[in-house]
Write an enzyme that holds these catalytic residues in place. Structure first.
Site, PDB file in Angstrom:
ATOM      1  CB  THR A 126       5.335   2.407   0.287  1.00  0.00           C
ATOM      2  OG1 THR A 126       4.738   1.247  -0.312  1.00  0.00           O
ATOM      3  CG2 THR A 126       6.669   2.689  -0.379  1.00  0.00           C
ATOM      4  N   GLY A 170       0.823  -1.194   0.000  1.00  0.00           N
ATOM      5  CA  GLY A 170       0.000   0.000   0.000  1.00  0.00           C
ATOM      6  C   GLY A 170       0.863   1.252   0.000  1.00  0.00           C
ATOM      7  CB  CYS A 171       0.235   4.661  -1.266  1.00  0.00           C
ATOM      8  SG  CYS A 171      -1.466   4.910  -0.694  1.00  0.00           S
ATOM      9  CE1 TYR A 172      -1.622   8.336   3.923  1.00  0.00           C
ATOM     10  CE2 TYR A 172      -3.484   6.856   3.615  1.00  0.00           C
ATOM     11  CZ  TYR A 172      -2.981   8.137   3.722  1.00  0.00           C
ATOM     12  OH  TYR A 172      -3.832   9.218   3.623  1.00  0.00           O
TER      13      TYR A 172
END
Length: 350
Positions: free
Chosen positions: A157, A153-155
Site C-alpha cells: 500500500t 498488504g501494508c508494505y
C-alpha cells in the site's frame, strides 16, 4: 439508516483487534459475529477491555461456522493467516456472502506465483479471477461490484500509492526502482515469536527478508499494471522498534531532468479527488506519528539533481490504512456506502 450485519473470522490478531476498534463506532456496519477457536465463549469486551461500554463489547466470540455466518451476516471479514483464508472464502462465497480477505490468498492473479512465494498450492485458483484488489484509489469502481475483495498488504500500500502518479505519467524509468521500507513490530502479527519480543526489538533496528519478502510479487504485479510494462523492484524491509506505522523511501530515476515543482503539481492533480492521500508541501517529509490510527497516506517528494533521482517518501499506519481500515473501506463500497463511512479518524498522537 438501516444497519448491515457483518462477521469477523479471526478476531484475536492485531488486524482483528483493529477491525473491532473501527467497527465499534461504524454507523452502518454492525458486527454480529466474531470468531476464534481459542477464545470462544468470551465476550469481545472480555477479550478487549477497550470495547467496554460499546454495544459491540457484548458480542460473543464463537467458533467459525459457515452456516451460522451465512445465516447472520451479509459480509464477512477474514482476518486469518494465508492458506486458511482461501477455504473460508470459498465456503462463504458459495453460501452467498460477500467476503473481504485480509490475508494474501487472493492478492496475486497467478496461482503459480502464489505457490512459488507462499510455499503451497492455491486450492481455489478459480476464485483468483473473481477477486478484486482492494485499493480504492485504483479500483473503487470494481470493488463496488465485487463479491470477493483481496485486501492489499501494508508494505505494498505504501509503495504503490507512492509510485502510482510517477509511473502512470511515465516520469520515471521502470528499472532500478528501490523501495526501502520500515515497519512497526505489529506488522509481524500477534503470535509469540522470539524476533518480535520486546527485548529483541527495543533499542535496535534491523533489516529482514531482503530479496525474498512475500509482498514483493504483489508490489510488482500492481506497479506493472500502472506502468504498462513488467517491473522488477528491489524491496528491502526493516523492523522499527515501534508498535505501528510504515515509512517507505522509494528511489527512482527520472526519464528527464524535471523540477520538483512540476512533479509535485502532477502528484497534487493525481490525488486531488483522493482525500486519504496527502501530498505534503515541498520541503516537508512524512512521519509515522502523523498518520497513526488513520486512513491517511502522507507523501513527500525530493528531487536529487546530481543523480537525477526522484525520491518518494510515504507513510501509513500499517494496521489501519495498511490493513483493517482498508478492509472496511472495501466493505463500505461493496455494501453501497460511501467509501469513507465510519473511517474519519484523527491521528492517535501520544
Amino acid at each position: 439508516m438501516e444497519t448491515i450485519s457483518v462477521g469477523l473470522v479471526g478476531v484475536t490478531g492485531y488486524t482483528g483487534m483493529e477491525l473491532a476498534r473501527i467497527l465499534a463506532t461504524h454507523p452502518v456496519l454492525r458486527l454480529v459475529r466474531a470468531t476464534s477457536r481459542a477464545e470462544a465463549g468470551k465476550s469481545l469486551a472480555a477479550l478487549y477491555p477497550f470495547l467496554q461500554g460499546f454495544p459491540i463489547g457484548d458480542v460473543p466470540v464463537t467458533e467459525p461456522e459457515a452456516a451460522d455466518l451465512a445465516a447472520a451476516c451479509r459480509l464477512v471479514f477474514l482476518a486469518v493467516p494465508h492458506g486458511a483464508a482461501m477455504d473460508y472464502a470459498a465456503e462463504l462465497l458459495a453460501a452467498g456472502l460477500s467476503v473481504v480477505d485480509l490475508s494474501a490468498d487472493f492478492r496475486l492473479a497467478d496461482a503459480s506465483v502464489y505457490a512459488s512465494w507462499y510455499g503451497l498450492p492455491h486450492r481455489h485458483p478459480d476464485l483468483l479471477a473473481q477477486a478484486v484488489y482492494g485499493l480504492p484509489e485504483l479500483y473503487a469502481g470494481r470493488i463496488r461490484t465485487a463479491k470477493l475483495t483481496a485486501n492489499p498488504g501494508c508494505y505494498p500500500t505504501s509503495i504503490i500509492l507512492g509510485l502510482a502518479p510517477a509511473l502512470a505519467a511515465g516520469l520515471v524509468e521502470t528499472d532500478g526502482i528501490v523501495a526501502d521500507s520500515k515497519s512497526g513490530a505489529s506488522g509481524a502479527g500477534r503470535k509469540a515469536a522470539v524476533p518480535t519480543l520486546f527485548c529483541e526489538v527495543h533499542d535496535s533496528f534491523r533489516a529482514y527478508n531482503l530479496g525474498k519478502h512475500r509482498h514483493t510479487p504483489e508490489i510488482e504485479q500492481e506497479l506493472s499494471k500502472l506502468a504498462g510494462a513488467d517491473i522488477t523492484v528491489s524491496f528491502n524491509p526493516h523492523l522499527l522498534p515501534v508498535d505501528r506505522g510504515i515509512l517507505s523511501t522509494i528511489y527512482t530515476r527520472l526519464v528527464r531532468e524535471m523540477p520538483v515543482e512540476e512533479i509535485h503539481a502532477l502528484y497534487d492533480k493525481h490525488y486531488a479527488d483522493k482525500p486519504w492521500v496527502r501530498v505534503l508541501p515541498l520541503g516537508k517529509l512524512p512521519e509515522t506519528r502523523f498518520v497513526r490510527g488513520t486512513m491517511f497516506c502522507d507523501i513527500g517528494l525530493v528531487v536529487d539533481p546530481r543523480t537525477r533521482r526522484l525520491v518518494i517518501v510515504s507513510a501509513i499506519d500499517n494496521l489501519c490504512r495498511g490493513s483493517s481500515g482498508m478492509a472496511v473501506a472495501s466493505a463500505n463500497l461493496m455494501c453501497g456506502l460511501p467509501v469513507d463511512t465510519g473511517l474519519h479518524f484523527a491521528p492517535m498522537m501520544p
